[in-house]
Design an enzyme around this catalytic site. Structure first.
Site, PDB file in Angstrom:
ATOM      1  N   PHE A   2       0.833  -1.209   0.000  1.00  0.00           N
ATOM      2  CA  PHE A   2       0.000   0.000   0.000  1.00  0.00           C
ATOM      3  C   PHE A   2       0.874   1.269   0.000  1.00  0.00           C
ATOM      4  O   PHE A   2       0.844   2.066  -0.949  1.00  0.00           O
ATOM      5  CB  PHE A   2      -0.935  -0.082   1.220  1.00  0.00           C
ATOM      6  CG  PHE A   2      -1.556   1.195   1.655  1.00  0.00           C
ATOM      7  CD1 PHE A   2      -2.210   2.021   0.758  1.00  0.00           C
ATOM      8  CD2 PHE A   2      -1.510   1.574   3.001  1.00  0.00           C
ATOM      9  CE1 PHE A   2      -2.802   3.204   1.172  1.00  0.00           C
ATOM     10  CE2 PHE A   2      -2.106   2.750   3.432  1.00  0.00           C
ATOM     11  CZ  PHE A   2      -2.739   3.570   2.509  1.00  0.00           C
ATOM     12  N   ALA A  24      11.200   1.923   7.641  1.00  0.00           N
ATOM     13  CA  ALA A  24       9.801   2.177   8.000  1.00  0.00           C
ATOM     14  C   ALA A  24       9.541   1.530   9.352  1.00  0.00           C
ATOM     15  O   ALA A  24       9.384   0.318   9.457  1.00  0.00           O
ATOM     16  CB  ALA A  24       8.869   1.587   6.944  1.00  0.00           C
ATOM     17  N   TYR A  67       5.200  -8.019  15.424  1.00  0.00           N
ATOM     18  CA  TYR A  67       5.303  -6.778  14.654  1.00  0.00           C
ATOM     19  C   TYR A  67       6.034  -5.707  15.460  1.00  0.00           C
ATOM     20  O   TYR A  67       7.015  -5.120  14.994  1.00  0.00           O
ATOM     21  CB  TYR A  67       3.898  -6.303  14.286  1.00  0.00           C
ATOM     22  CG  TYR A  67       3.879  -5.126  13.344  1.00  0.00           C
ATOM     23  CD1 TYR A  67       4.215  -5.280  11.999  1.00  0.00           C
ATOM     24  CD2 TYR A  67       3.523  -3.852  13.778  1.00  0.00           C
ATOM     25  CE1 TYR A  67       4.192  -4.190  11.124  1.00  0.00           C
ATOM     26  CE2 TYR A  67       3.496  -2.768  12.909  1.00  0.00           C
ATOM     27  CZ  TYR A  67       3.835  -2.946  11.591  1.00  0.00           C
ATOM     28  OH  TYR A  67       3.816  -1.864  10.714  1.00  0.00           O
TER      29      TYR A  67
END
Ligand code: UDP
Length: 317
Positions: free
Chosen positions: A14, A115, A146
């Protein structure tokens, strides 16, 4: 800006695909590396005929060898649904991925932008979140693959910088939305819009009092480019929209904007779901002259239009 040879891992995703588009517009030469686990070739279709663009199917947890000037390390599933499907692979992607990319940056003298995420703050005890806050993260929970994966990526960037002089930069990305999110992505903005457009129940997890701050993707990409182009500022820097909304407010806004007849239902709150989240963007403002310009309703309008089109395609990808 001089044309640069650039690598974007996760460039079919995305955010990565929007970043690819902007870099190509600026005249750079872009190689996208992606294993297509959550990224899609469809996101890159409009760049296919461009001579300055190349796609390589590759898993970033394996080494990749080629010289670049700039590396954007974006590979990692980012939706809780997606990153919890194969949590071991999620940690590997963040940890081994950044290892491989830092090794590459060290060898070819590239600048590397990592990121990172607002998830490094966990369920924050400091609100809004400032970069100097160390966070409140569960190391053994379902989100840890994560959160801790991204935290160790920050550690490695910092150590390669200190120990090997690699030119690393860290951005902490807060909730971002916009076109190219997958219909079944699982994150709140896409879920609510798709549910509203289909007249299905809007699934608010918990009582919906938890808050998030939503940044439109083009604003985010501007911030990413400002950070990458800035010398002598390794970060970390928060990139996000400081407008804060409860999840229930978001559901009501989406229902209002789509004119949907959907009802709001409450489902159990997932474990370790942060209760509040909002970026303090003073640092991004002072160092990068960056702040978001697109208000939530304006961004939602463009995102709703995108999902309306996606849903007419019939098949859910
Ligand atoms: N959420 C929700 N319904 C959904 C999806 C998410 O209420 O269908 C909530 C979720 O529990 C969280 C917030 O919306 O509090 C944002 O979730 P998302 O998965 O978008 O990202 P997160 O910020 O949690 O990583």
């Amino acid at each position: 800006m001089n044309a640069k040879k650039i690598l974007i891992t996760g460039g079919a995703g995305f955010i990565g695909s929007h970043l690819t588009g902007e870099l190509l517009k600026l005249g750079h030469n872009v190689t996208v590396l992606d294993n297509l686990s959550s990224g899609r070739l469809e996101n890159l279709r409009e760049y296919e005929g461009n001579d300055s663009f190349r796609f390589v199917r590759h898993d970033v947890s394996e080494p990749y060898c080629e010289d670049f000037e700039w590396i954007f390390n974006f590979a990692c599933p980012a939706s809780p649904d997606a990153y919890q499907t194969d949590p071991i692979q999620t940690t590997k992607t963040s940890m081994l991925g950044v290892f491989n990319m830092l090794g590459l940056a060290k060898r070819c003298g590239a600048r590397l932008l990592q990121a990172s995420t607002s998830e490094v703050y966990g369920d924050p005890k400091v609100h809004p979140q400032v970069e100097s806050y160390w966070g409140n993260v569960n190391p053994i929970g379902v989100r840890s693959c994560y959160d801790e994966g991204k935290r160790v990526a920050e550690t490695l960037c910092s150590d390669y910088r200190r120990q090997n002089g690699v030119d690393t930069k860290i951005i902490r990305i807060f909730n971002t939305y916009g076109p190219r999110m997958r219909v079944n992505d699982g994150r709140v903005v896409s879920n609510f819009i798709v549910q509203a457009l289909q007249g299905k129940d809007i699934t608010v997890y918990g009582d919906g009092s938890q808050t998030r701050s939503f940044c439109y993707v083009s604003d985010l990409v501007r911030g990413i480019l400002a950070m990458m182009g800035k010398d002598g500022f390794p970060g970390p820097v928060n990139l996000g929209n400081p407008g804060e909304f409860t999840v229930r407010e978001l559901a009501e806004i989406v229902i209002g904007m789509t004119g949907s007849k959907s009802r709001i239902i409450n489902l159990p709150l997932p474990s370790d779901d942060p209760t509040v989240r909002r970026p303090d963007i003073s640092l991004a403002k002072s160092e990068l002259g960056w702040e978001p310009k697109i208000a939530l309703k304006e961004g939602l309008k463009m995102t709703i239009a995108y999902f309306e089109k996606e849903l007419t395609k019939g098949e859910i990808k």
